[in-house]
Design a protein around this motif. Sequence first.
Motif, PDB file in Angstrom:
ATOM      1  N   VAL A 222     -79.408  74.987 -75.107  1.00  0.00           N
ATOM      2  CA  VAL A 222     -79.369  76.474 -75.028  1.00  0.00           C
ATOM      3  C   VAL A 222     -77.951  77.033 -74.888  1.00  0.00           C
ATOM      4  O   VAL A 222     -77.514  77.944 -75.466  1.00  0.00           O
ATOM      5  CB  VAL A 222     -80.074  77.118 -74.112  1.00  0.00           C
ATOM      6  N   VAL A 223     -77.228  76.389 -74.110  1.00  0.00           N
ATOM      7  CA  VAL A 223     -75.952  76.418 -73.857  1.00  0.00           C
ATOM      8  C   VAL A 223     -75.001  76.605 -75.178  1.00  0.00           C
ATOM      9  O   VAL A 223     -74.367  77.420 -75.392  1.00  0.00           O
ATOM     10  CB  VAL A 223     -75.152  75.736 -72.823  1.00  0.00           C
ATOM     11  N   SER A 224     -75.197  75.446 -76.068  1.00  0.00           N
ATOM     12  CA  SER A 224     -74.487  75.185 -77.095  1.00  0.00           C
ATOM     13  C   SER A 224     -75.173  76.363 -78.118  1.00  0.00           C
ATOM     14  O   SER A 224     -74.146  76.746 -79.213  1.00  0.00           O
ATOM     15  CB  SER A 224     -74.504  74.000 -77.655  1.00  0.00           C
ATOM     16  N   SER A 225     -76.222  76.878 -78.199  1.00  0.00           N
ATOM     17  CA  SER A 225     -76.820  77.861 -79.115  1.00  0.00           C
ATOM     18  C   SER A 225     -75.860  79.166 -79.181  1.00  0.00           C
ATOM     19  O   SER A 225     -76.156  79.804 -80.051  1.00  0.00           O
ATOM     20  CB  SER A 225     -78.295  78.034 -78.844  1.00  0.00           C
ATOM     21  N   GLN A 226     -75.241  79.358 -78.182  1.00  0.00           N
ATOM     22  CA  GLN A 226     -74.402  80.374 -78.227  1.00  0.00           C
ATOM     23  C   GLN A 226     -73.178  80.362 -79.263  1.00  0.00           C
ATOM     24  O   GLN A 226     -72.583  81.521 -79.663  1.00  0.00           O
ATOM     25  CB  GLN A 226     -73.793  80.684 -77.078  1.00  0.00           C
ATOM     26  N   GLY A 227     -73.025  79.030 -79.856  1.00  0.00           N
ATOM     27  CA  GLY A 227     -72.216  78.976 -80.993  1.00  0.00           C
ATOM     28  C   GLY A 227     -70.542  79.630 -80.616  1.00  0.00           C
ATOM     29  O   GLY A 227     -70.167  79.467 -79.630  1.00  0.00           O
ATOM     30  N   SER A 228     -70.129  80.021 -81.977  1.00  0.00           N
ATOM     31  CA  SER A 228     -68.892  80.214 -81.918  1.00  0.00           C
ATOM     32  C   SER A 228     -68.577  81.427 -80.869  1.00  0.00           C
ATOM     33  O   SER A 228     -67.442  81.692 -80.783  1.00  0.00           O
ATOM     34  CB  SER A 228     -68.444  80.858 -83.030  1.00  0.00           C
ATOM     35  N   SER A 229     -69.674  82.210 -80.556  1.00  0.00           N
ATOM     36  CA  SER A 229     -69.235  83.518 -79.505  1.00  0.00           C
ATOM     37  C   SER A 229     -68.917  82.921 -78.191  1.00  0.00           C
ATOM     38  O   SER A 229     -68.248  83.601 -77.289  1.00  0.00           O
ATOM     39  CB  SER A 229     -70.757  84.365 -79.434  1.00  0.00           C
ATOM     40  N   LEU A 230     -69.409  81.646 -77.735  1.00  0.00           N
ATOM     41  CA  LEU A 230     -69.180  81.219 -76.348  1.00  0.00           C
ATOM     42  C   LEU A 230     -67.667  81.100 -76.145  1.00  0.00           C
ATOM     43  O   LEU A 230     -67.047  80.239 -76.788  1.00  0.00           O
ATOM     44  CB  LEU A 230     -69.801  79.907 -76.340  1.00  0.00           C
ATOM     45  N   LEU A 231     -66.945  81.654 -75.023  1.00  0.00           N
ATOM     46  CA  LEU A 231     -65.676  81.522 -74.633  1.00  0.00           C
ATOM     47  C   LEU A 231     -65.564  80.664 -73.400  1.00  0.00           C
ATOM     48  O   LEU A 231     -64.332  80.122 -73.424  1.00  0.00           O
ATOM     49  CB  LEU A 231     -65.094  82.960 -74.540  1.00  0.00           C
ATOM     50  N   SER A 232     -66.268  80.803 -72.393  1.00  0.00           N
ATOM     51  CA  SER A 232     -65.929  80.147 -71.215  1.00  0.00           C
ATOM     52  C   SER A 232     -67.417  79.577 -70.445  1.00  0.00           C
ATOM     53  O   SER A 232     -68.371  80.336 -70.641  1.00  0.00           O
ATOM     54  CB  SER A 232     -65.514  80.899 -70.115  1.00  0.00           C
ATOM     55  N   VAL A 233     -67.218  78.255 -70.034  1.00  0.00           N
ATOM     56  CA  VAL A 233     -68.576  77.790 -69.500  1.00  0.00           C
ATOM     57  C   VAL A 233     -68.145  77.239 -67.859  1.00  0.00           C
ATOM     58  O   VAL A 233     -67.066  76.221 -68.036  1.00  0.00           O
ATOM     59  CB  VAL A 233     -68.995  76.620 -70.280  1.00  0.00           C
ATOM     60  N   ASP A 234     -68.806  77.307 -67.006  1.00  0.00           N
ATOM     61  CA  ASP A 234     -68.710  76.733 -65.703  1.00  0.00           C
ATOM     62  C   ASP A 234     -69.708  76.136 -65.226  1.00  0.00           C
ATOM     63  O   ASP A 234     -70.851  76.606 -65.168  1.00  0.00           O
ATOM     64  CB  ASP A 234     -68.232  77.780 -64.969  1.00  0.00           C
ATOM     65  N   LEU A 235     -69.768  74.498 -65.661  1.00  0.00           N
ATOM     66  CA  LEU A 235     -70.838  73.736 -65.116  1.00  0.00           C
ATOM     67  C   LEU A 235     -70.517  73.047 -63.756  1.00  0.00           C
ATOM     68  O   LEU A 235     -70.979  71.878 -63.476  1.00  0.00           O
ATOM     69  CB  LEU A 235     -71.113  72.776 -66.427  1.00  0.00           C
ATOM     70  N   SER A 236     -69.312  73.380 -63.015  1.00  0.00           N
ATOM     71  CA  SER A 236     -68.950  72.584 -61.756  1.00  0.00           C
ATOM     72  C   SER A 236     -70.165  72.399 -60.735  1.00  0.00           C
ATOM     73  O   SER A 236     -71.072  73.095 -60.926  1.00  0.00           O
ATOM     74  CB  SER A 236     -67.960  73.414 -61.009  1.00  0.00           C
ATOM     75  N   PHE A 237     -70.050  71.028 -60.234  1.00  0.00           N
ATOM     76  CA  PHE A 237     -71.169  70.658 -59.428  1.00  0.00           C
ATOM     77  C   PHE A 237     -72.524  70.463 -59.984  1.00  0.00           C
ATOM     78  O   PHE A 237     -73.678  70.418 -59.501  1.00  0.00           O
ATOM     79  CB  PHE A 237     -71.546  71.665 -58.226  1.00  0.00           C
ATOM     80  N   SER A 238     -72.625  70.332 -61.342  1.00  0.00           N
ATOM     81  CA  SER A 238     -73.951  70.136 -62.046  1.00  0.00           C
ATOM     82  C   SER A 238     -74.064  68.478 -62.334  1.00  0.00           C
ATOM     83  O   SER A 238     -73.264  67.760 -61.866  1.00  0.00           O
ATOM     84  CB  SER A 238     -73.914  70.983 -63.381  1.00  0.00           C
ATOM     85  N   ASP A 239     -75.098  68.298 -62.920  1.00  0.00           N
ATOM     86  CA  ASP A 239     -75.530  66.778 -63.259  1.00  0.00           C
ATOM     87  C   ASP A 239     -75.423  66.677 -64.865  1.00  0.00           C
ATOM     88  O   ASP A 239     -76.119  65.561 -65.076  1.00  0.00           O
ATOM     89  CB  ASP A 239     -77.038  66.558 -62.708  1.00  0.00           C
ATOM     90  N   VAL A 240     -74.401  67.493 -65.314  1.00  0.00           N
ATOM     91  CA  VAL A 240     -74.373  67.128 -66.796  1.00  0.00           C
ATOM     92  C   VAL A 240     -73.519  65.773 -67.129  1.00  0.00           C
ATOM     93  O   VAL A 240     -72.813  65.569 -66.132  1.00  0.00           O
ATOM     94  CB  VAL A 240     -73.553  68.390 -67.319  1.00  0.00           C
ATOM     95  N   THR A 241     -74.123  64.919 -68.017  1.00  0.00           N
ATOM     96  CA  THR A 241     -73.519  63.665 -68.379  1.00  0.00           C
ATOM     97  C   THR A 241     -72.651  63.752 -69.776  1.00  0.00           C
ATOM     98  O   THR A 241     -72.737  64.788 -70.614  1.00  0.00           O
ATOM     99  CB  THR A 241     -74.545  62.892 -68.164  1.00  0.00           C
ATOM    100  N   ASP A 242     -72.127  62.791 -69.978  1.00  0.00           N
ATOM    101  CA  ASP A 242     -71.448  62.593 -71.279  1.00  0.00           C
ATOM    102  C   ASP A 242     -72.257  62.904 -72.402  1.00  0.00           C
ATOM    103  O   ASP A 242     -71.898  63.632 -73.346  1.00  0.00           O
ATOM    104  CB  ASP A 242     -70.985  60.983 -71.598  1.00  0.00           C
ATOM    105  N   SER A 243     -73.668  62.828 -72.243  1.00  0.00           N
ATOM    106  CA  SER A 243     -74.530  63.050 -73.391  1.00  0.00           C
ATOM    107  C   SER A 243     -74.737  64.662 -73.540  1.00  0.00           C
ATOM    108  O   SER A 243     -74.707  65.108 -74.732  1.00  0.00           O
ATOM    109  CB  SER A 243     -76.035  62.414 -73.219  1.00  0.00           C
ATOM    110  N   GLY A 244     -74.521  65.372 -72.499  1.00  0.00           N
ATOM    111  CA  GLY A 244     -74.806  66.746 -72.417  1.00  0.00           C
ATOM    112  C   GLY A 244     -73.493  67.383 -73.122  1.00  0.00           C
ATOM    113  O   GLY A 244     -73.743  68.619 -74.096  1.00  0.00           O
ATOM    114  N   LEU A 245     -72.413  66.660 -72.999  1.00  0.00           N
ATOM    115  CA  LEU A 245     -71.201  67.256 -73.704  1.00  0.00           C
ATOM    116  C   LEU A 245     -71.212  67.338 -75.216  1.00  0.00           C
ATOM    117  O   LEU A 245     -70.504  68.016 -75.631  1.00  0.00           O
ATOM    118  CB  LEU A 245     -69.965  66.702 -73.298  1.00  0.00           C
ATOM    119  N   ILE A 246     -71.765  66.391 -75.789  1.00  0.00           N
ATOM    120  CA  ILE A 246     -72.160  66.429 -77.171  1.00  0.00           C
ATOM    121  C   ILE A 246     -72.426  67.755 -77.582  1.00  0.00           C
ATOM    122  O   ILE A 246     -71.974  68.269 -78.928  1.00  0.00           O
ATOM    123  CB  ILE A 246     -73.121  65.489 -77.676  1.00  0.00           C
TER     124      ILE A 246
END
Length: 580
Positions: free
Chosen positions: A128-152
Amino acid sequence: MGGACSRKRDQREEEDNLNGGGGVSRRYCKSGSSKWLATSFTRPAVDFQPGNGKCPSLLDLCIRKIREDIDKYDTFSMLPRDISQQIFNELVYSRCLTEVTLEAFRDCALQDLYLGEYPGVNDSWMDVVSSQGSSLLSVDLSFSDVTDSGLIHLKDCTNLQALNFNYCDQISDHGLDHISGLSNLTSLSFRRNNAITAQGMSAFAGLVNLVKLDLERCPWIHGGLVYLKDLTRLESLNISWCNCITDADMKPLSGLTNLKGLQISCSKVTDCGISYLKGLHNLSLLNLEGCPVTAACLDSLSALTALQYLNLSRCCLTDNGCDKFSRLVKLKVLNLAFNDITDACLVHLKGLTNLESLNLDSCRIGDEGLVNLTGLQQLKCLELSDTEVGSNGLRHLSGLVNLESINLSFTVITDSGLRKLSGLSSLKSLNLDARQITDSGLATLTSLTGLQHLDLFGARITDSGTNYLRNFKNLRSLEICGGGLTDSGVKNIRDLSSLTLLNLSQNCNLTDKTLEMISGLTGLVSLNVSNSRISSSGLRHLRTLKNLKSLTLESCKVSANDIKNLQSNHLPNLVSVRPE
């Protein structure tokens, strides 16, 4: 401060403030109960409180209603982007966003997703984060459990300008590959990451628009700074607390001539490594706290013509070579704390007339050395904690009319010496953490009506002495810990309506009556009445303190369950409680 009254005189703060004691403000640990006190989300929630006399806008009412009925909505993609963004912000701020409700924001073209320190964020949120597409300017995911796979998922968000992955300990070099093509990035942060290595940093080489890079506490990046040598737009680099960094790592930075801020505290960089920085003529901030540099590095630093903020705390400075300080005439902030320097070093600071902050904590400075500070008329902050300064030395400070903050804790200052401070009308913060200060000393300060922060931690203040506190109507922070206060003394505190922090711990004779008397201090954000006779029945008096975020009641006759009930039923903003 906690429940204990004693403090370690040489206790190292891991991430201090450069202005007073070191580097960068400390973040709360991932499992800390009070992490929401320092949330990275900065946008305000909808300000709607029935009965506060304000009429909310129609939009505010709608957003509040949507928040209450969020489970009824499948998508907001048909709404204007700014409306969807406000709904998203409100759900995050009020902690009502879940993985399920997040789905309603798919394809909403949101610009900012501030999910730092938000519970439950992991890879399953990233689609859902990536679905914002080219509109997305800033993302803060600090302290999250996001992994390498999530960054794809971020590969297609090509207009991203700011990414924050602080304390995301499941991201490694493989994850960096997925963001290597985001060439519009201007800000990138990976604080406290044990999996990023020098090899992985090759992914940064193509981020040619990067202005700010934060790799604090990444212990395996030695040799990786070579990949930054072509990032010519870089203005801020933080590699503090990376013990792997050596002199060799400084050489690739020598060509980053736009660099304005460099933090390399607690590294292995020596005087030799500092010599590589001589060409950084735009550098205005340099943090070398805890590095094994000596006064010899001042030869290189004197070439930094824009240098204004210099932290040499906990280095290897002695009086030998300190004459070169006189060349750093543009300095505004200088931190020399915890170095083996004496009054002889202060002689060479006389010409630094632009200084606004000077930290001499735990140096071998005495009364006579302070005469060298008399010409520093721009000085606003002076740290003299744990030095040999006594009452006689304070006469040299009486003419520093712009002083706003003085720390005299663990000195030999007595009541009589405090009279010499009575003319410092600009003073806003005063730390008198010393056993020899009594009611008499407090009486000499009554002319300092602009005081906002007063620390009498450990001073021998009694009920009679609190009478003088009535003069300090602007006080926002007050600590009288370990004194001889009873409920009678607290009555002089109850009218200090500007207070946001109150620490009365270690006053063992305080009872529930104290809580009743301070119940009108509705601006309080932090309250500590540890080691007193407070009981469960007195907690009802705290129900009016709706702004309270931190409450400490250690060694009181209250159980954790009592506090939890108070928190859940009456104090919704309370996020830090002790005992837990």
